[in-house]
Write an enzyme that holds these catalytic residues in place. Structure first.
Site, short mmCIF file in Angstrom:
data_model
loop_
_atom_site.label_atom_id
_atom_site.label_comp_id
_atom_site.label_asym_id
_atom_site.label_seq_id
_atom_site.Cartn_x
_atom_site.Cartn_y
_atom_site.Cartn_z
N LYS A 104 0.81 -1.24 0.00
CA LYS A 104 0.00 0.00 0.00
C LYS A 104 0.83 1.27 0.00
O LYS A 104 0.42 2.28 -0.56
CB LYS A 104 -1.00 0.03 1.17
CG LYS A 104 -0.44 -0.29 2.53
CD LYS A 104 -0.53 -1.75 2.77
CE LYS A 104 0.35 -2.22 3.87
NZ LYS A 104 -0.08 -3.38 4.55
N GLU A 128 -6.26 -5.50 -4.46
CA GLU A 128 -7.18 -5.81 -3.35
C GLU A 128 -6.45 -5.93 -2.01
O GLU A 128 -6.95 -5.49 -0.97
CB GLU A 128 -7.90 -7.13 -3.67
CG GLU A 128 -9.02 -7.49 -2.72
CD GLU A 128 -10.18 -6.51 -2.77
OE1 GLU A 128 -10.88 -6.48 -3.77
OE2 GLU A 128 -10.36 -5.78 -1.78
N GLY A 133 -6.68 -6.19 4.24
CA GLY A 133 -6.34 -7.62 4.16
C GLY A 133 -7.30 -8.44 3.33
O GLY A 133 -7.42 -8.24 2.12
N ILE A 135 -10.59 -8.55 3.31
CA ILE A 135 -11.92 -8.01 3.01
C ILE A 135 -11.95 -7.51 1.56
O ILE A 135 -11.12 -6.69 1.17
CB ILE A 135 -12.27 -6.81 3.93
CG1 ILE A 135 -12.16 -7.21 5.40
CG2 ILE A 135 -13.67 -6.28 3.62
CD1 ILE A 135 -12.41 -6.04 6.36
N GLY A 186 2.78 -12.14 12.18
CA GLY A 186 2.96 -11.70 10.79
C GLY A 186 2.02 -10.56 10.39
O GLY A 186 1.84 -10.32 9.20
N LYS A 204 -3.67 3.42 3.17
CA LYS A 204 -4.89 2.70 2.76
C LYS A 204 -6.05 3.69 2.55
O LYS A 204 -6.86 3.53 1.63
CB LYS A 204 -5.26 1.67 3.83
CG LYS A 204 -4.26 0.53 3.93
CD LYS A 204 -4.44 -0.29 5.19
CE LYS A 204 -3.51 -1.49 5.21
NZ LYS A 204 -3.47 -2.15 6.51
P1 NDP Z 1 7.82 -9.63 5.05
O1 NDP Z 1 8.79 -8.75 5.72
O2 NDP Z 1 7.30 -10.82 5.76
O3 NDP Z 1 8.44 -10.15 3.67
C1 NDP Z 1 9.04 -9.28 2.76
C2 NDP Z 1 9.68 -10.10 1.67
O4 NDP Z 1 10.16 -9.23 0.68
C3 NDP Z 1 10.84 -10.95 2.13
O5 NDP Z 1 10.75 -12.22 1.55
C4 NDP Z 1 12.07 -10.19 1.62
O6 NDP Z 1 13.13 -11.02 1.23
C5 NDP Z 1 11.50 -9.57 0.37
N1 NDP Z 1 12.19 -8.34 -0.03
C6 NDP Z 1 12.21 -7.15 0.63
N2 NDP Z 1 12.89 -6.24 -0.09
C7 NDP Z 1 13.28 -6.85 -1.21
C8 NDP Z 1 14.02 -6.46 -2.36
N3 NDP Z 1 14.48 -5.22 -2.48
N4 NDP Z 1 14.24 -7.37 -3.33
C9 NDP Z 1 13.77 -8.62 -3.22
N5 NDP Z 1 13.07 -9.06 -2.17
C10 NDP Z 1 12.84 -8.19 -1.18
O7 NDP Z 1 6.62 -8.70 4.58
P2 NDP Z 1 5.10 -9.10 4.37
O8 NDP Z 1 5.00 -10.32 3.57
O9 NDP Z 1 4.40 -9.02 5.66
O10 NDP Z 1 4.58 -7.85 3.52
C11 NDP Z 1 4.90 -7.72 2.16
C12 NDP Z 1 4.08 -6.55 1.58
O11 NDP Z 1 2.69 -6.85 1.71
C13 NDP Z 1 4.31 -5.23 2.31
O12 NDP Z 1 4.26 -4.20 1.37
C14 NDP Z 1 3.12 -5.16 3.27
O13 NDP Z 1 2.75 -3.83 3.55
C15 NDP Z 1 2.03 -5.84 2.47
N6 NDP Z 1 0.97 -6.47 3.23
C16 NDP Z 1 1.26 -7.24 4.33
C17 NDP Z 1 0.24 -7.89 5.02
C18 NDP Z 1 0.50 -8.76 6.19
O14 NDP Z 1 -0.47 -9.21 6.82
N7 NDP Z 1 1.74 -9.04 6.53
C19 NDP Z 1 -1.15 -7.75 4.59
C20 NDP Z 1 -1.34 -6.93 3.42
C21 NDP Z 1 -0.31 -6.31 2.79
P3 NDP Z 1 13.94 -11.97 2.23
O15 NDP Z 1 12.96 -13.05 2.62
O16 NDP Z 1 15.04 -12.48 1.42
O17 NDP Z 1 14.32 -11.12 3.39
N1 HSE Z 2 0.55 -4.23 8.84
C1 HSE Z 2 -0.72 -4.25 8.20
C2 HSE Z 2 -1.80 -4.30 9.25
C3 HSE Z 2 -0.82 -5.44 7.29
O1 HSE Z 2 -1.49 -4.63 10.41
O2 HSE Z 2 -2.95 -3.98 8.94
C4 HSE Z 2 -2.08 -5.46 6.47
O3 HSE Z 2 -2.12 -4.41 5.56
#
Ligand code: NDP
Ligand code: HSE
Length: 411
Positions: A104, A128, A133, A135, A186, A204
């Site tokens: 976002k 979405e 999340g 929804i 997470g 958002k």
């Molecule tokens: P995490 O920190 O769990 O994972 C991030 C991932 O991105 C890791 O695998 C990391 O690699 C990889 N990464 C980061 N920077 C780079 C880069 N420059 N090049 C390649 N890989 C990279 O984050 P989330 O999965 O929680 O969140 C990911 C996105 O989704 C964020 O933008 C977040 O705002 C969004 N989001 C998250 C939600 C949630 O519930 N967590 C819900 C909705 C949206 P490595 O594993 O090698 O460190």
């Molecule tokens: N960090 C975000 C939250 C993940 O807690 O709502 C979902 O966008």
């Protein structure tokens, strides 16, 4: 059978959830799309981490390897920060891929540009997962409320903040303990400041504003406050008044201008957000034809977010691109929250009660804590005069009888 080839950028909470869901729901995907969906590549940063990824999938730290794949249809982005993400997604569109993002922060900054480029290249953009999340609020606003004139959108948009507030109230956890748990589950951003200081909900809110009203307010004019000022003491004082703290984003039309706020707010039992607890999010939309609707569901976490992404995957593969610039007809006559409108507030830390005829003192909860009726101008004035005063708006009708009932029950 032909195949849809997907690349996943990032393999954290969201990326891994998407990967696992593509495996676990491959039959449903094939049945719906008439094609097999295959993950062709995953982009990561740290090669030392152990990951459960099939040997057939290219795992790389180089985005160029992904762009050079022989076949690539959809790029799912689940990494962090505005860059290099924006650049990766622009290149993906240039190559002719549909894109799906969960990011976002990046999308609030660059969504318009990506949508325009996608339109030019005749591909689709799914976002979405950027708001609330699991929804399906984006598609609801994007596809199902096209003709309705939206008047107001309010939402609990950050799962981490709502989770912390619930843990503090229900389990008497400290702020820090609750945040650690949110991180372990997470839910939190890589930098949780984004969650607890309201930046995540702000991004958002801007995405929702574009969808609901076709435009955004001036970012500098948006009142943004996180939940770090909410102490256990305040939560208890609110509970005694029959109220709960919720971190609420609100977007309304004021004199033809979009007004948005993102801040801690109090709600009573009758409000649709009162029972939205833990990592749940909720979005309430008021519009002229349908009236009021509230969507509620998990706002963060691996599979709720994967659900949003996987449904986007079907959407971008099935539908001809509809990236039109989300312009809507506005109900410019709607006027909410004028500065001089009387609202209900909980004020805490009042040292002396000023003689101001326009403030109605509804109820004294405890020494220095009052429920009052006043305009926002007056409350701000009060806070200027009394240094440690904190104040929170109460949404909906405040039921004074709650306290009377509680007192009677205690007898
Ligand atoms: P995490 O920190 O769990 O994972 C991030 C991932 O991105 C890791 O695998 C990391 O690699 C990889 N990464 C980061 N920077 C780079 C880069 N420059 N090049 C390649 N890989 C990279 O984050 P989330 O999965 O929680 O969140 C990911 C996105 O989704 C964020 O933008 C977040 O705002 C969004 N989001 C998250 C939600 C949630 O519930 N967590 C819900 C909705 C949206 P490595 O594993 O090698 O460190
Ligand atoms: N960090 C975000 C939250 C993940 O807690 O709502 C979902 O966008």
């Amino acid at each position: 059978m032909s195949v849809i080839k997907v690349a996943i950028l990032g393999f954290g909470t969201v990326g891994e959830g998407v990967y696992r869901t593509i495996q676990s729901h491959s039959e449903e995907l094939t049945a719906t799309l008439g094609k097999k969906v295959e993950v062709a590549a995953v982009l990561i940063r740290n090669t030392q981490k152990k990951r459960n990824i099939s040997e057939n999938v290219l795992v790389t730290t180089e985005f160029a390897d992904i762009l050079n794949l022989e076949q690539l249809d959809v790029v799912v982005e689940a990494i962090v920060d505005k860059e290099p993400t924006f650049t990766f997604l622009k290149s993906s569109i240039e190559r002719g891929c549909h894109i799906i993002t969960a990011n976002k922060e990046m999308f609030a900054h660059h969504g318009k540009e990506l949508l325009e480029l996608a339109e030019e290249k005749n591909v689709s953009v799914g976002f979405e997962a950027t708001v609330a999340g699991g929804i399906p609020v984006i598609q609801t606003l994007r596809q199902l409320l096209n003709i309705n004139r939206v008047k107001q959108v309010q939402g609990i948009l950050n799962g981490t903040s709502n989770f912390i507030l619930t843990e503090m109230r229900e389990k008497k956890q400290s702020f820090t303990q609750a945040l650690i748990l949110a991180q372990e589950n997470g839910y939190a951003e890589t930098d949780p400041t984004n969650d607890v200081e309201g930046f995540d909900a702000f991004y958002k809110t801007m995405i929702l504003s574009r969808l609901a009203f076709g435009e955004e307010p001036n970012w500098q004019e948006v009142e943004r406050e996180g939940i770090t000022s909410i102490t256990s003491e305040l939560i208890e004082a609110a509970e005694n008044a029959g109220l709960r703290f919720k971190h609420i984003a609100s977007i309304t039309m004021l004199d033809g201008q979009i007004k948005a706020t993102v801040k801690p707010t109090l709600v009573g039992k009758e409000h649709p957000f009162y029972h939205v607890e833990g990592v749940q999010n909720a979005v309430n939309v008021q519009s002229d034809i349908v009236g009021e609707i509230t969507l509620q569901g998990p706002g963060a976490g691996m599979f709720p977010t994967a659900s949003a992404v996987i449904e986007d995957l079907v959407y971008v593969c099935q539908n001809p691109p509809v990236n039109r610039n989300l312009t809507r007809s506005l109900d410019v006559t709607t006027e909410f929250n004028k500065n001089d409108k009387q609202e209900t507030w909980l004020v805490h830390g009042l040292i002396h009660k000023p003689i101001t005829p326009s403030i109605t003192w509804i109820e004294e909860m405890e020494e220095g804590t009052y429920v009052i009726s006043a305009s926002s101008k007056e409350v701000i004035q009060l806070a200027k005069q009394q240094k440690n005063l904190v104040y929170f708006p109460i949404l909906g009708e405040y039921e004074r009888v709650n306290r009377v009932k509680a007192a009677l029950k205690a007898l």
